[in-house]
Design an enzyme around this catalytic site. Structure first.
Site, PDB file in Angstrom:
ATOM      1  CG  HIS A   1      38.262 -27.743  25.202  1.00  0.00           C
ATOM      2  ND1 HIS A   1      38.237 -28.665  26.234  1.00  0.00           N
ATOM      3  CD2 HIS A   1      39.288 -28.114  24.408  1.00  0.00           C
ATOM      4  CE1 HIS A   1      39.200 -29.548  26.050  1.00  0.00           C
ATOM      5  NE2 HIS A   1      39.860 -29.232  24.954  1.00  0.00           N
TER       6      HIS A   1
ATOM      7  CE  LYS B   1      43.957 -39.651  24.509  1.00  0.00           C
ATOM      8  NZ  LYS B   1      43.700 -38.375  23.892  1.00  0.00           N
TER       9      LYS B   1
ATOM     10  NE  ARG C   1      47.377 -26.160  26.825  1.00  0.00           N
ATOM     11  CZ  ARG C   1      47.156 -27.449  26.928  1.00  0.00           C
ATOM     12  NH1 ARG C   1      46.196 -27.893  27.678  1.00  0.00           N
ATOM     13  NH2 ARG C   1      47.911 -28.314  26.288  1.00  0.00           N
TER      14      ARG C   1
ATOM     15  CB  SER D   1      41.408 -32.567  28.894  1.00  0.00           C
ATOM     16  OG  SER D   1      40.453 -31.801  28.216  1.00  0.00           O
TER      17      SER D   1
END
Length: 152
Positions: free
Chosen positions: A17, A41, A90, A127
């Site tokens: 990030h 979540k 990514r 993450s």
């Protein structure tokens, strides 16, 4: 004023990030790091901790604003007068996923998404991986900023 939003859960913020944010800084007058809140979540770190991680990491960068939002990201962008979204890529799976979201966001709002490819040596960082390593008592320190390393 050129303004962008970098949305995410940042649970926790990673060096992936920070790499994207730092590389995007020269392009904008302001970058808003926006933690989307989702009551469905389960997060490893509380909202307060995630806000603190972001604020501490970028405390010396006046072009960075840290906040939270609910609802559609494009609606938040409009409220903030931000014409761009920032996203990191990514791998090919990220591209396909983010492309569909970016195209939908543009169709709904006219807000463009800028994609940054991860820097060399950072594509393995996410993450999700960091949380898994933390849960299993592994060494995650090489994937996160100092403020996360020092978290209890």
């Amino acid at each position: 004023m050129r303004k962008a939003v970098f949305p995410g859960s940042f649970d926790p913020i990673t060096l992936g990030h920070t790499d994207i944010i730092e590389r995007a800084l020269p392009l904008f007058d302001e970058i808003i790091l926006a933690i989307g809140t989702n009551s469905n979540k389960n997060y490893m770190f509380s909202l307060e901790e995630r806000l603190r991680f972001l604020r501490e990491t970028f405390k010396n960068e006046p072009k960075i604003t840290v906040t939270t939002y609910q609802g559609l990201t494009v609606d938040f962008c409009k409220e903030q007068n931000a014409g761009f979204l920032l996203r990191g890529l990514r791998n090919a799976q990220d591209l396909e996923f983010e492309k569909a979201i970016g195209q939908t966001n543009y169709k709904m709002s006219g807000i463009d998404t800028l994609f940054f490819i991860t820097s060399s040596g950072k594509s393995h960082i996410s993450s999700t991986v960091v949380r898994d390593v933390i849960r299993n008592n592994g060494n995650y320190e090489f994937m996160v900023p100092d403020v996360v390393r020092k978290a209890p």
